[in-house]
Design an enzyme around this catalytic site. Structure first.
Site, mmCIF file in Angstrom:
data_model
loop_
_atom_site.group_PDB
_atom_site.id
_atom_site.type_symbol
_atom_site.label_atom_id
_atom_site.label_comp_id
_atom_site.label_asym_id
_atom_site.label_seq_id
_atom_site.Cartn_x
_atom_site.Cartn_y
_atom_site.Cartn_z
ATOM 1 N N THR B 82 0.826 -1.200 0.000
ATOM 2 C CA THR B 82 0.000 0.000 0.000
ATOM 3 C C THR B 82 0.864 1.254 0.000
ATOM 4 O OG1 THR B 82 -1.942 1.048 1.029
ATOM 5 C CG2 THR B 82 -0.346 0.030 2.531
ATOM 6 N N LYS B 86 3.690 1.297 -3.687
ATOM 7 C CA LYS B 86 3.212 0.530 -4.848
ATOM 8 C C LYS B 86 4.075 0.694 -6.100
ATOM 9 C CE LYS B 86 -1.598 0.375 -3.413
ATOM 10 N NZ LYS B 86 -2.960 0.853 -3.620
ATOM 11 N N ASP B 123 -5.902 -2.877 -7.763
ATOM 12 C CA ASP B 123 -6.792 -1.789 -7.337
ATOM 13 C C ASP B 123 -7.875 -1.493 -8.372
ATOM 14 O OD1 ASP B 123 -5.169 -1.709 -5.184
ATOM 15 O OD2 ASP B 123 -4.427 0.322 -5.487
ATOM 16 N N PRO B 172 -6.369 17.659 -13.214
ATOM 17 C CA PRO B 172 -5.885 19.039 -13.318
ATOM 18 C C PRO B 172 -4.482 19.145 -13.932
ATOM 19 C CG PRO B 172 -6.008 18.315 -11.006
ATOM 20 C CD PRO B 172 -6.663 17.261 -11.841
ATOM 21 N N GLY B 259 -15.338 3.598 -1.034
ATOM 22 C CA GLY B 259 -13.997 3.068 -1.315
ATOM 23 C C GLY B 259 -13.723 1.747 -0.633
#
Lengths: 289, 289
Positions: B82, B86, B123, B172, B259
């Site tokens: 985690t 990763k 994931d 962004p 989540g």
């Protein structure tokens, strides 16, 4: 083990490990026979600590490359070391206790509050504690120790601290025997270390620290067919639990102490040492006496 | 947790760890927030496997020196990775799955029968599985993905496999967005990747894979004050469990997926992968599709 059934759509969970769990380990090869995972974890939980002691199987050829990085795991608080790694540990430590220095081997490691690692050899202390727990005195007694290897050296040093009347050391390898006797004399000048082999009725306590009788219930570390009933007998061998030596001693009416009691006796003092050290800086570490 | 009281003179013991216990771990920093120790251990026990998944706290500066030696522990069978490790894992592996290659990151590691280590990024698959579990279709649907970082890339690749009608990516950082779009086009030539930002009533599924809203229930990853009720919304953020985005979506009558469901959905397939790989040689490893 307790497991909780999952809520609909949710993963199930167990209640004995989570992200807060502090780690302890026992490093050895082979690893399946160890009992510290069950017993030391019990002792940690009994104290209300969220921690587990795990079997960490490290192959001999990997020890020097795996062991130092393992000590960097930030949630690891202590380690037990067993066969064959005990003598390989000292070179990786920041501090080592007096029995560890004497025996050149370490069985318990603890982390200090400033993230150093220190270790001490607890096997000898475990032997003394197991005898004391059975009400067997050592101070002023005549002791015969069989075996002057790693276990024998650690036990000899712990016995010397109890100020026995005398300590005979029997070991087939004369060089090894003489080296241990010389180191004992250096470290414990008052210790009486008679040469030669005593008659069993001249001793009070007989301790087997040799491997003779391990996994072989037919072999004896000393050639006798009778042990005087006043002699207390401890066999450091774990498997079989009743060695031929202990079987004979029982039959002769002696008080006997099996190897497993030596290990059990170390648990509380090893956990005391690991938990106390966690709150101390390297310069403040107190080794058990 | 079940602990057994000691017999007189004997050490007590726990029943969830012994010398035979196989180890799994979750490697991260920080570590306390992880849930895999409870949930993956549950899944292993449910299958009758004597194993524990432990929190392994590895500091970022120690990762490259600690991680490879850790893989040499002979009783370690698998790892979950985690934040923030990763992307550091792939360089230490013998094999890597297609989503791991695509995203440059790995979340699940498994040991092969010939003692190699392979990994894959789960994931994205977890996101797709969580949506499917909630009955939310993806094939032929118009999807808006917020965020093109590590999580976004993994989710985008897993979404692309489901053959959606279109996948908008909002991010962004234009460079990061364009790099992900280019890699998606290379890997999935048939994927429709419209440029620009759609109106919410032009999409069917909205997925937040950006960190906006993490530990901050006031922030929104997209500036809207209404979401059409036909849009299904998944937020990859774990904490808070109900982000402001999910709160708004619920208020608007949308189907929502938190989540945590993404993580829960990965558990079974991750354990499947780790256990199956343990019986296979490096050349035989099958990555989930």
């Amino acid at each position: 083990m307790s497991i909780t059934s999952p809520l609909p759509g949710r993963a199930g969970s167990v209640d004995f490990v989570d992200g807060y769990t502090r780690l302890f380990g026992i490093v050895g090869h082979p690893i399946r026979q160890v009992r510290s995972p069950q017993t030391v974890t019990f002792e940690l939980r009994r104290r209300g600590i969220n921690a587990i002691l795990l079997p960490l199987h490290v192959l001999p050829e990997d020890f020097d490359s795996v062991f130092p990085p393992l000590l960097k795991l930030a949630n690891l608080d202590g380690l037990v070391v067993t066969v064959p790694h005990k003598t390989a540990v000292p070179r990786h430590l920041d501090g080592i206790g007096p029995l560890g220095k004497f025996s050149g081997s370490v069985s318990i490691l603890a982390r200090t509050s400033d993230n150093c690692w220190v270790g001490e050899m607890f096997d000898g202390t475990g032997c003394v504690q197991a005898l004391q727990k059975h009400g067997i005195g050592l101070t002023g007694q005549r002791i015969l120790l069989l075996g002057a290897g790693g276990a024998g050296a650690a036990i000899a040093a712990a016995l010397a601290r109890t100020q026995p009347a005398s300590l005979h050391v029997k070991e087939p390898d004369n060089g090894r025997r003489n080296r241990l006797r010389a180191r004992l004399t250096g470290a414990f000048p008052a210790l009486v270390l008679p040469d030669g082999m005593p008659q069993l009725d001249e001793i009070d306590v007989l301790i087997n620290a040799s491997p003779v009788g391990m996994l072989d219930a037919d072999r004896m570390p000393i050639e006798v067919d009778r042990i005087p009933a006043h002699v207390a007998v401890l066999d450091a061998i774990m498997d079989p639990e009743e060695t031929r030596l202990l079987h004979l001693a029982k039959a002769c009416g002696c008080r006997t102490v099996p190897g497993r009691d030596m290990l059990d006796s170390q648990i509380v003092s090893a956990v005391d040492f690991m938990m106390a050290t966690r709150t101390l800086q390297l310069g403040e570490v107190a080794y058990p006496t």
